[in-house]
Design a protein around this motif. Structure first.
Motif, short mmCIF file in Angstrom:
data_model
loop_
_atom_site.label_atom_id
_atom_site.label_comp_id
_atom_site.label_asym_id
_atom_site.label_seq_id
_atom_site.Cartn_x
_atom_site.Cartn_y
_atom_site.Cartn_z
N VAL A 8 0.89 -1.22 -0.09
CA VAL A 8 0.09 -0.05 0.19
C VAL A 8 1.02 1.12 0.16
N ARG A 9 0.27 2.57 -0.60
CA ARG A 9 0.79 3.57 -0.33
C ARG A 9 0.49 4.04 0.90
N VAL A 10 1.48 4.72 1.53
CA VAL A 10 1.44 5.10 3.04
C VAL A 10 2.19 6.61 2.97
N THR B 135 5.68 3.60 -0.40
CA THR B 135 5.10 2.21 -0.34
C THR B 135 5.75 1.23 0.48
N LEU C 263 -3.73 -2.30 8.73
CA LEU C 263 -4.75 -1.47 7.86
C LEU C 263 -5.95 -1.28 8.58
N ARG D 55 -2.94 5.87 4.96
CA ARG D 55 -3.02 5.58 3.57
C ARG D 55 -2.99 7.00 3.02
#
Length: 61
Positions: A35-37, A45, A53, A60
């Motif tokens: 995921v992109r954080v 990423t 999550l 995010r």
């Protein structure tokens, strides 16, 4: 295998036992997503497990 970068969750090993009690090796894989954080004002990423999550331990992007 991927490892969660938040809680360090990884694969687990054990023994699978059939109905006739034959034993073989088994591997349980953790549910890890890429995921992109948003971290420190930058987008990065990361590999994060779904429990982290769901618990909102990451923001995010």
């Amino acid at each position: 295998m991927a490892k969660c970068e938040i809680c360090s969750k990884n694969v687990h090993f054990g023994i699978k036992v059939s109905h006739s009690h034959r034993r073989s090796n088994k591997m349980w894989k953790s549910n890890v997503r890429k995921v992109r954080v948003a971290q420190n004002g930058a987008v990065k990423t990361m590999n994060v497990c779904t429990r982290c999550l769901r618990s909102n331990l990451v923001a995010r992007a």
